[in-house]
Design an enzyme around this catalytic site. Structure first.
Site, PDB file in Angstrom:
ATOM      1  N   HIS A   1      63.815 -14.088   8.089  1.00 37.79           N
ATOM      2  CA  HIS A   1      64.638 -13.429   9.101  1.00 37.79           C
ATOM      3  C   HIS A   1      64.913 -11.957   8.773  1.00 37.79           C
ATOM      4  O   HIS A   1      65.407 -11.216   9.605  1.00 37.79           O
ATOM      5  CB  HIS A   1      65.956 -14.191   9.335  1.00 37.79           C
ATOM      6  CG  HIS A   1      66.962 -14.074   8.210  1.00 37.79           C
ATOM      7  ND1 HIS A   1      67.099 -15.036   7.221  1.00 37.79           N
ATOM      8  CD2 HIS A   1      67.907 -13.136   7.943  1.00 37.79           C
ATOM      9  CE1 HIS A   1      68.079 -14.692   6.407  1.00 37.79           C
ATOM     10  NE2 HIS A   1      68.581 -13.535   6.827  1.00 37.79           N
TER      11      HIS A   1
ATOM     12  N   ASP B   1      62.224 -20.212   6.221  1.00 35.73           N
ATOM     13  CA  ASP B   1      62.899 -18.911   6.151  1.00 35.73           C
ATOM     14  C   ASP B   1      62.460 -18.115   4.917  1.00 35.73           C
ATOM     15  O   ASP B   1      63.275 -17.471   4.250  1.00 35.73           O
ATOM     16  CB  ASP B   1      64.415 -19.083   6.153  1.00 35.73           C
ATOM     17  CG  ASP B   1      65.130 -17.766   6.497  1.00 35.73           C
ATOM     18  OD1 ASP B   1      64.457 -16.854   7.032  1.00 35.73           O
ATOM     19  OD2 ASP B   1      66.340 -17.649   6.214  1.00 35.73           O
TER      20      ASP B   1
ATOM     21  N   SER C   1      70.593 -11.242   2.106  1.00 36.17           N
ATOM     22  CA  SER C   1      69.505 -12.164   2.457  1.00 36.17           C
ATOM     23  C   SER C   1      68.201 -11.760   1.778  1.00 36.17           C
ATOM     24  O   SER C   1      67.783 -10.601   1.840  1.00 36.17           O
ATOM     25  CB  SER C   1      69.300 -12.178   3.971  1.00 36.17           C
ATOM     26  OG  SER C   1      70.430 -12.719   4.613  1.00 36.17           O
TER      27      SER C   1
END
Length: 457
Positions: free
Chosen positions: A201, A232, A311
């Protein structure tokens, strides 16, 4: 009055002694006072103690022994008589038997000098002591004088500070422009020639290129190697050699309570490190945008502070080995853009991330692990579990003897409460792994060994 002698003159005149003519204040001559030992020939009518003449003077010189006197001339010393009406005071005489007063001036001087020397010595010693202790001449010393620095301050390699210093060169910031905007995330170097792991993402909006910023501020352009939206995970590569790759840990060997560090660029603050512990294991995560790809994984939960921008960054254990990839957080905010850390962060286990990344590097895509069955609801009773809605006849579940209607309540000892639990746990294992499934068929409790497989896609 000085006396002038005239040697060589002979004879004498009345009232003349040794060249001096003594007279009274009114001009009349005076009678000479003859020394006691001079005798009558000295021109005096009375000797010492005589009557009718003046008393011998207590002050006079021995004229007979004067080297300048004419030896042929009789000589006497005459003292001028005091003026009329003035009393002649006798010369004070000290009693030799009277006690003498002790001189105090020398004692006072010695005492004063001693006090001054003692004060100067004390001041010098005090200044030297203060200067030696870093007080700059002041007698006040702040803090205690400790010995060797404690072990924590020495920052050995196995301390959190030592781990942070060692991992810093391997952690990067990932910047992506595309899709009408830009995003900032994190990543970490896994090979010396420039492969970097990050989240899908983070790079999903890119057109195939990104910018990597290293901890020293230098930048490199990166290309997208491959990505797996369902897990992911993504891999990008920079054209730089001699990099420092991270050391991988084993996400299956960690335990709740283990200390961890989270690295990354939260809220665009590069080179940030936060600390916490492992809060839970195999926490089911299903995340994704409405109408988009749903991502499933059995995550490592931590209370280390993780925010947007973390992230793709590494979650490492106390030895500095990567055990997870920071991916999502739970928040009380309604708007995702306003979400912030509340102590609930989740990371993809590194065993799963490493396997997926290796496949993306080798083939450009990753395999998906499946059990060959679909589940649609939860079981009934105290044990709960998930009910099988359909079994693929050629899949692993059918090969292990599982049937439609069976209720699965444990997978390798992990409790299954929701259908997503089965999906997330199965995805954690590589194709070919053998897992134990506990299930109930009717009222019978049974176990089966299932060899997981890769999806045919």
């Amino acid at each position: 009055m000085s006396a002038t002698r005239f040697p060589g003159r002979t004879g004498r005149a009345p009232n003349v002694t040794d060249g001096w003519n003594w007279r009274q204040p009114d001009g009349t001559p005076t009678t000479a006072n003859v020394p006691p030992h001079a005798g009558p020939s000295a021109g005096s009518s009375a000797g010492p103690g005589g009557v009718g003449g003046p008393a011998p003077s207590a002050w006079w010189s021995d004229a007979l022994h004067d080297p300048w006197r004419n030896p042929q001339t009789p000589t006497a010393v005459v003292v001028q008589a005091p003026p009329l009406g003035v009393a002649m005071l006798p010369e004070p005489v000290t009693d030799p038997d009277a006690p003498r007063r002790r001189a105090t001036a020398p004692v006072f001087v010695v005492t004063l000098v001693t006090a001054l020397l003692a004060g100067a010595l004390g001041g010098a010693l005090g200044f030297a002591f203060a200067a030696r202790n870093g007080a700059g001449g002041s007698s006040t010393v702040l803090g205690s004088q400790g010995g060797e620095a404690p072990a924590v301050v020495q920052r050995r390699p196995d301390t959190l500070a030592g781990v942070a210093q060692r991992l810093a060169p391997s952690v990067v910031t990932v910047r992506v422009n595309g899709g009408g905007g830009s995003s900032v995330g994190s990543g970490f170097v896994v090979t010396a020639d420039g492969y970097v792991i990050t989240n899908d993402h983070v790079v999903e909006a890119s057109t195939g290129r990104a910018t990597v910023v290293f901890n020293d501020g230098s930048t490199e352009s990166a290309t997208l190697v491959g990505k797996d939206p369902e897990s992911d995970l993504a891999v990008i590569k920079v054209s730089r050699s001699g990099l420092t790759p991270v050391e991988f840990g084993d996400s299956e060997s960690i335990a709740v309570g283990d200390p961890v560090l989270a690295f990354g660029t939260p809220l665009a603050l590069a080179n940030t490190v936060t600390a916490g512990i492992v809060s839970a294991l195999d926490r089911t995560i299903s995340a994704g945008e409405p109408g988009g790809q749903v991502r499933y994984y059995a995550a490592i939960q931590t209370d280390a502070a993780v925010n947007q921008g973390n992230s793709g960054g590494p979650l490492v254990d106390g030895a500095g080995r990567v055990i997870g990839v920071n991916s999502v957080i739970k928040s009380l905010a309604v708007d995702e853009s306003a979400a912030g850390n509340i102590g609930l962060a989740f990371a993809i286990p590194i065993n799963q991330a490493k396997r997926v990344a290796q496949e993306l590097i080798d083939t450009g895509k990753a395999r998906r692990t499946v059990i060959g069955a679909q589940v649609s609801g939860v079981g009934v009773g105290q044990e709960g579990g998930v009910r099988i809605a359909m079994v693929d006849p050629a899949g692993p579940a059918a090969g292990a003897g599982l049937r439609t209607g069976d209720v699965l309540f444990r997978l390798d000892g992990r409790v299954l409460e929701e259908p997503t639990d089965l999906i997330a746990l199965v995805r954690k294992y590589p194709p070919g792994a053998v897992v134990t499934v506990e299930y109930r068929r009717g009222t019978d409790r049974q176990k089966a060994s299932v060899t997981l497989a890769a999806d045919a896609k």
